[in-house]
Design a protein around this motif. Structure first.
Motif, PDB file in Angstrom:
ATOM      1  N   PHE A 176       4.245 -14.439   0.464  1.00 15.18           N
ATOM      2  CA  PHE A 176       3.941 -13.005   0.762  1.00 15.18           C
ATOM      3  C   PHE A 176       2.950 -13.047   1.835  1.00 15.18           C
ATOM      4  O   PHE A 176       1.978 -13.968   1.656  1.00 15.18           O
ATOM      5  CB  PHE A 176       3.543 -12.127  -0.287  1.00 15.18           C
ATOM      6  CG  PHE A 176       4.639 -12.267  -1.562  1.00 15.18           C
ATOM      7  CD1 PHE A 176       5.877 -11.542  -1.763  1.00 15.18           C
ATOM      8  CD2 PHE A 176       4.507 -13.080  -2.607  1.00 15.18           C
ATOM      9  CE1 PHE A 176       6.717 -11.453  -2.807  1.00 15.18           C
ATOM     10  CE2 PHE A 176       5.037 -13.156  -3.594  1.00 15.18           C
ATOM     11  CZ  PHE A 176       6.377 -12.464  -3.672  1.00 15.18           C
ATOM     12  N   LYS A 177       2.662 -11.953   2.822  1.00 14.21           N
ATOM     13  CA  LYS A 177       1.632 -11.640   3.737  1.00 14.21           C
ATOM     14  C   LYS A 177       0.391 -11.286   3.163  1.00 14.21           C
ATOM     15  O   LYS A 177       0.627 -10.129   2.237  1.00 14.21           O
ATOM     16  CB  LYS A 177       2.144 -10.987   4.653  1.00 14.21           C
ATOM     17  CG  LYS A 177       3.223 -11.542   5.726  1.00 14.21           C
ATOM     18  CD  LYS A 177       3.757 -10.712   6.871  1.00 14.21           C
ATOM     19  CE  LYS A 177       4.511 -11.513   7.810  1.00 14.21           C
ATOM     20  NZ  LYS A 177       4.921 -10.802   8.929  1.00 14.21           N
ATOM     21  N   ALA A 178      -0.536 -11.792   2.938  1.00 16.02           N
ATOM     22  CA  ALA A 178      -1.727 -11.143   2.294  1.00 16.02           C
ATOM     23  C   ALA A 178      -2.095  -9.882   2.669  1.00 16.02           C
ATOM     24  O   ALA A 178      -2.609  -8.903   1.762  1.00 16.02           O
ATOM     25  CB  ALA A 178      -2.970 -12.323   2.212  1.00 16.02           C
ATOM     26  N   LYS A 179      -2.063  -9.413   3.973  1.00 20.83           N
ATOM     27  CA  LYS A 179      -2.553  -8.270   4.467  1.00 20.83           C
ATOM     28  C   LYS A 179      -1.736  -7.111   3.811  1.00 20.83           C
ATOM     29  O   LYS A 179      -2.052  -5.967   4.101  1.00 20.83           O
ATOM     30  CB  LYS A 179      -2.616  -8.091   5.905  1.00 20.83           C
ATOM     31  CG  LYS A 179      -1.259  -8.239   6.620  1.00 20.83           C
ATOM     32  CD  LYS A 179      -1.501  -8.469   8.258  1.00 20.83           C
ATOM     33  CE  LYS A 179      -0.184  -8.237   8.823  1.00 20.83           C
ATOM     34  NZ  LYS A 179      -0.227  -8.184  10.272  1.00 20.83           N
ATOM     35  N   ARG A 180      -0.581  -7.251   3.238  1.00 18.18           N
ATOM     36  CA  ARG A 180       0.269  -6.343   2.838  1.00 18.18           C
ATOM     37  C   ARG A 180       0.353  -6.128   1.359  1.00 18.18           C
ATOM     38  O   ARG A 180       0.778  -4.991   0.615  1.00 18.18           O
ATOM     39  CB  ARG A 180       1.647  -6.748   3.024  1.00 18.18           C
ATOM     40  CG  ARG A 180       2.302  -6.671   4.577  1.00 18.18           C
ATOM     41  CD  ARG A 180       3.724  -7.257   4.947  1.00 18.18           C
ATOM     42  NE  ARG A 180       4.568  -6.075   4.560  1.00 18.18           N
ATOM     43  CZ  ARG A 180       5.741  -6.170   4.200  1.00 18.18           C
ATOM     44  NH1 ARG A 180       6.487  -7.271   4.621  1.00 18.18           N
ATOM     45  NH2 ARG A 180       6.612  -5.291   3.831  1.00 18.18           N
ATOM     46  N   SER A 191       1.067  -1.174   0.224  1.00 20.25           N
ATOM     47  CA  SER A 191       0.013  -0.027  -0.027  1.00 20.25           C
ATOM     48  C   SER A 191       0.916   1.226   0.105  1.00 20.25           C
ATOM     49  O   SER A 191       0.316   2.352  -0.261  1.00 20.25           O
ATOM     50  CB  SER A 191      -0.849   0.174   1.261  1.00 20.25           C
ATOM     51  OG  SER A 191      -0.356  -0.048   2.253  1.00 20.25           O
ATOM     52  N   LYS A 192       2.054   1.247   0.516  1.00 23.28           N
ATOM     53  CA  LYS A 192       2.881   2.386   0.393  1.00 23.28           C
ATOM     54  C   LYS A 192       3.723   2.415  -1.015  1.00 23.28           C
ATOM     55  O   LYS A 192       4.646   2.969  -1.087  1.00 23.28           O
ATOM     56  CB  LYS A 192       4.045   2.265   1.629  1.00 23.28           C
ATOM     57  CG  LYS A 192       3.253   2.112   3.086  1.00 23.28           C
ATOM     58  CD  LYS A 192       4.154   2.082   3.851  1.00 23.28           C
ATOM     59  CE  LYS A 192       3.548   2.193   5.259  1.00 23.28           C
ATOM     60  NZ  LYS A 192       4.450   2.263   6.896  1.00 23.28           N
ATOM     61  N   ASN A 193       3.345   1.630  -1.907  1.00 23.31           N
ATOM     62  CA  ASN A 193       4.006   1.399  -3.139  1.00 23.31           C
ATOM     63  C   ASN A 193       5.515   1.046  -3.306  1.00 23.31           C
ATOM     64  O   ASN A 193       6.042   1.565  -4.077  1.00 23.31           O
ATOM     65  CB  ASN A 193       3.987   2.819  -3.902  1.00 23.31           C
ATOM     66  CG  ASN A 193       3.837   2.823  -5.424  1.00 23.31           C
ATOM     67  OD1 ASN A 193       3.474   1.745  -6.117  1.00 23.31           O
ATOM     68  ND2 ASN A 193       4.436   3.794  -6.114  1.00 23.31           N
ATOM     69  N   LYS A 194       5.571   0.156  -2.269  1.00 27.13           N
ATOM     70  CA  LYS A 194       7.092  -0.543  -2.499  1.00 27.13           C
ATOM     71  C   LYS A 194       6.897  -2.050  -2.673  1.00 27.13           C
ATOM     72  O   LYS A 194       5.613  -2.602  -2.423  1.00 27.13           O
ATOM     73  CB  LYS A 194       7.477  -0.573  -0.914  1.00 27.13           C
ATOM     74  CG  LYS A 194       7.858   0.980  -0.216  1.00 27.13           C
ATOM     75  CD  LYS A 194       8.433   0.599   1.085  1.00 27.13           C
ATOM     76  CE  LYS A 194       8.840   2.102   1.528  1.00 27.13           C
ATOM     77  NZ  LYS A 194       9.409   2.060   3.086  1.00 27.13           N
ATOM     78  N   GLU A 195       7.791  -2.323  -3.628  1.00 26.84           N
ATOM     79  CA  GLU A 195       7.809  -3.800  -4.275  1.00 26.84           C
ATOM     80  C   GLU A 195       8.618  -4.572  -3.477  1.00 26.84           C
ATOM     81  O   GLU A 195       9.667  -4.208  -3.014  1.00 26.84           O
ATOM     82  CB  GLU A 195       8.518  -3.685  -5.716  1.00 26.84           C
ATOM     83  CG  GLU A 195       8.370  -5.120  -6.373  1.00 26.84           C
ATOM     84  CD  GLU A 195       9.053  -4.749  -7.837  1.00 26.84           C
ATOM     85  OE1 GLU A 195       9.514  -5.798  -8.519  1.00 26.84           O
ATOM     86  OE2 GLU A 195       8.790  -3.648  -8.705  1.00 26.84           O
ATOM     87  N   LYS A 196       8.065  -5.919  -3.005  1.00 25.18           N
ATOM     88  CA  LYS A 196       8.718  -6.683  -2.299  1.00 25.18           C
ATOM     89  C   LYS A 196       8.877  -7.806  -3.297  1.00 25.18           C
ATOM     90  O   LYS A 196       8.009  -8.583  -3.964  1.00 25.18           O
ATOM     91  CB  LYS A 196       7.749  -6.905  -1.196  1.00 25.18           C
ATOM     92  CG  LYS A 196       7.589  -5.995  -0.298  1.00 25.18           C
ATOM     93  CD  LYS A 196       8.891  -5.164   0.636  1.00 25.18           C
ATOM     94  CE  LYS A 196       8.503  -4.454   1.495  1.00 25.18           C
ATOM     95  NZ  LYS A 196       9.662  -4.010   2.406  1.00 25.18           N
ATOM     96  N   ASP A 197      10.071  -8.523  -3.074  1.00 22.38           N
ATOM     97  CA  ASP A 197      10.365  -9.882  -3.914  1.00 22.38           C
ATOM     98  C   ASP A 197      10.636 -10.575  -2.777  1.00 22.38           C
ATOM     99  O   ASP A 197      11.008 -10.601  -1.676  1.00 22.38           O
ATOM    100  CB  ASP A 197      11.444  -9.809  -4.651  1.00 22.38           C
ATOM    101  CG  ASP A 197      11.396  -8.813  -5.832  1.00 22.38           C
ATOM    102  OD1 ASP A 197      10.260  -9.011  -6.520  1.00 22.38           O
ATOM    103  OD2 ASP A 197      12.092  -8.245  -6.299  1.00 22.38           O
TER     104      ASP A 197
END
Length: 316
Positions: A209-213, A197-203
């Motif tokens: 991945f955590k669904a809530k993020r 939601s903070k427009n950060k990309e996570k690999d």
């Protein structure tokens, strides 16, 4: 000599001469009758011979006309077998039948020389016509055999040509199928990342991945090289399947339907890419706009209704 005495010897001589004359007359009459009877017998024999001869000629003519009738009927049957009809031949058969009726109506001995000659001449004319018609029929049969041979040869050539065309068509179809299979695009290096939601990309190498993020899901891949596939615009479809197998689908975010294996299916997003066979990169970013379900998700990429590749990721 006594004038009253009768000369007996002279009277006896006269009587003898009379009996002799009478006998001679009777013998003459018998001779004439015998001669006449003999002549009549000879005439009867001649007449009998003539009657027998005429009757023999009559029977010969009848047999000849019966043979002519049989031959003309044979010719008619042969023409019918060839699929032809001949009105003049039917007329000849009718004429021969009429002649037969006339011949059979003659009584013994009534068949005159003139009538014999008339029927003989007519029979000769009919025999000449019969021979000519036999020659014509023989030529027709020969022509039919030649035509049959030509037709059979042509059919064989047509069958061979049809077989060749079928083989070519089948070969072309097989080749087209092989080309179609060979020209299918493949997706390499399919990778999943999330955008928060903070427009950060996570690999995550484990793609967990955590669904809530998760705010958005980002899928990247490369189009594999394919020298057979034409360089043209390709429609690439993305399907994201939730744990229950349902495809994420929303018209407002680019979703829709397409055909897979002859059946309609939902897709999540679509891109039109000009394929240039340079391992170009694909990138999809999808926002569900609602909370994602937890569990194993599947990512599939399609082109022309064919699966290009797939991977999975897990939301915890």
């Amino acid at each position: 000599m006594d004038p009253n005495e009768t000369p007996e010897p002279r009277s006896n001589n006269s009587r003898v001469l009379l009996w002799v004359a009478l006998v001679l007359v009777l013998l003459g009459i018998n001779g004439v009758l015998f001669y006449l009877n003999q002549q009549k017998g000879q005439q009867n024999e001649v007449l009998t011979t003539e009657v027998k001869a005429k009757d023999s000629k009559l029977q010969e003519q009848i047999k000849q006309y019966e043979a002519l009738k049989a031959d003309f009927e044979r010719q008619s049957q042969e023409l019918q077998a060839l699929g032809l009809s001949n009105d003049s031949l039917e007329a000849k058969i009718a004429g021969v039948n009429a002649d037969l009726l006339k011949l059979r109506s003659f009584k013994a001995g009534s068949f005159s020389i003139a009538q014999q000659n008339l029927f003989k001449q007519r029979a000769q004319n009919l025999e000449g016509q019969l021979r000519k018609k036999d020659d014509d029929i023989a030529q027709l049969k020969k022509d039919n055999e030649s035509l049959y041979t030509e037709t059979t040869t042509l059919k064989e050539k047509q069958n061979k040509l049809s077989d060749t065309i079928s083989t070519v068509v089948r070969s072309n179809k097989e080749l087209s199928e092989k080309v179609s299979v060979a020209s299918r695009l493949q997706a390499d290096n399919i990778h999943v990342a999330i955008i928060t939601s903070k427009n950060k990309e996570k690999d995550d190498d484990k793609e967990e991945f955590k669904a809530k993020r998760v705010e958005k899901i980002k899928i990247t891949a490369n189009l594999a090289r394919n020298d057979v596939s034409p360089k043209e615009t390709k429609a690439i479809y993305l399907r994201i399947l939730e744990p229950d197998g349902a495809a994420l689908y929303n018209l407002s975010t680019g979703g829709g339907t397409f055909t897979v294996d002859g059946q309609e299916a939902f897709y999540t997003q679509k891109q039109d890419v000009v394929y240039d066979n340079t391992k170009q990169k694909l990138e999809f970013v999808y926002a569900k706009g609602a909370e994602y379900k937890k569990g194993l998700h599947t990512v599939e990429l399609y082109e022309s209704g064919q699966l290009m590749g797939k991977t999975t990721f897990t939301l915890k």
